[in-house]
Design an enzyme around this catalytic site. Structure first.
Site, PDB file in Angstrom:
ATOM      1  N   CYS A  64       0.878  -1.167   0.000  1.00 54.52           N
ATOM      2  CA  CYS A  64       0.000   0.000   0.000  1.00 54.52           C
ATOM      3  C   CYS A  64       0.918   1.221   0.000  1.00 54.52           C
ATOM      4  CB  CYS A  64      -0.975  -0.003   1.179  1.00 54.52           C
ATOM      5  SG  CYS A  64      -0.223   0.191   2.800  1.00 54.52           S
TER       6      CYS A  64
HETATM    7  O1  LIG Z   1      -1.122   3.507   2.713  1.00 50.05           O
HETATM    8  C1  LIG Z   1      -2.253   3.091   2.702  1.00 50.05           C
HETATM    9  C2  LIG Z   1      -2.844   2.373   3.856  1.00 50.05           C
HETATM   10  O2  LIG Z   1      -1.902   2.157   4.855  1.00 50.05           O
HETATM   11  C3  LIG Z   1      -3.126   3.284   1.528  1.00 50.05           C
HETATM   12  O3  LIG Z   1      -2.421   2.970   0.372  1.00 50.05           O
HETATM   13  C4  LIG Z   1      -3.623   4.720   1.472  1.00 50.05           C
HETATM   14  O4  LIG Z   1      -4.408   4.983   2.600  1.00 50.05           O
HETATM   15  C5  LIG Z   1      -4.451   4.876   0.197  1.00 50.05           C
HETATM   16  O5  LIG Z   1      -4.960   6.162   0.149  1.00 50.05           O
HETATM   17  P1  LIG Z   1      -5.901   6.582  -1.060  1.00 50.05           P
HETATM   18  O6  LIG Z   1      -7.032   5.600  -1.066  1.00 50.05           O
HETATM   19  O7  LIG Z   1      -6.299   7.967  -0.682  1.00 50.05           O
HETATM   20  O8  LIG Z   1      -5.061   6.497  -2.293  1.00 50.05           O
END
Ligand SMILES: O=C(CO)[C@H](O)[C@H](O)COP(=O)(O)O
Length: 145
Positions: A64
């Site tokens: 992530c």
């Molecule tokens: O790092 C993360 C979780 O730990 C996610 O990748 C992050 O929260 C994604 O954010 P978005 O949906 O705004 O792109």
């Protein structure tokens, strides 16, 4: 080796992970953005971790943006020891001292050359046979019971 791969996005090194793994001779089972596009990090990273716990695959790589959510989700699955690795030294230690079976990657921090170093160290590593190290890993397993 059979490797489950999960990512909540196609940012950063996510798009090259399948070819990096296949290039090392592994069979990849993809989840999330690297598969059908579903991008909930908790769901897809837990899905990949469950593959390992159920013996569908041998190990998993979960990604992530930060790597933190991926590691938290994977570590909720009994039998999984997920390690967020930001360099090769950490990856080697995670295999040796933690017997980590899931590698968590931060898409924010990990460049392509760094990813290759991490993967090289991860796949070259093996668990320590030191009694104290084995006892620590056993303690983690016992906490799940
Ligand atoms: O790092 C993360 C979780 O730990 C996610 O990748 C992050 O929260 C994604 O954010 P978005 O949906 O705004 O792109």
């Amino acid at each position: 080796m059979r490797i489950s791969l999960a990512s909540d996005s196609l940012d950063g090194v996510a798009p090259i992970l399948i070819s990096e793994l296949e290039g090392r001779g592994h069979t990849v089972v993809p989840h999330g953005a690297v598969s059908d596009g579903r991008a909930d990090w908790a769901w897809c990273c837990a899905r990949a971790a469950r593959d390992v716990a159920e013996g569908v695959t041998d190990q998993a790589i979960v990604c992530c943006w930060t790597g933190t959510g991926a590691s938290i989700a994977a570590n909720k699955v009994p039998g999984v020891r997920a390690a967020l690795c930001v360099d090769a030294e950490t990856a080697a230690g995670a295999r040796k001292w933690n017997d980590a079976n899931v590698l968590a990657i931060s898409l924010r921090l990990t460049s392509a050359p760094l990813l290759r170093e991490i993967l090289d160290a991860w796949f070259a590593g093996s668990v320590s046979t030191d009694e104290a190290d084995i006892a620590n890993i056993s303690y983690i397993s016992e906490m799940e019971n």
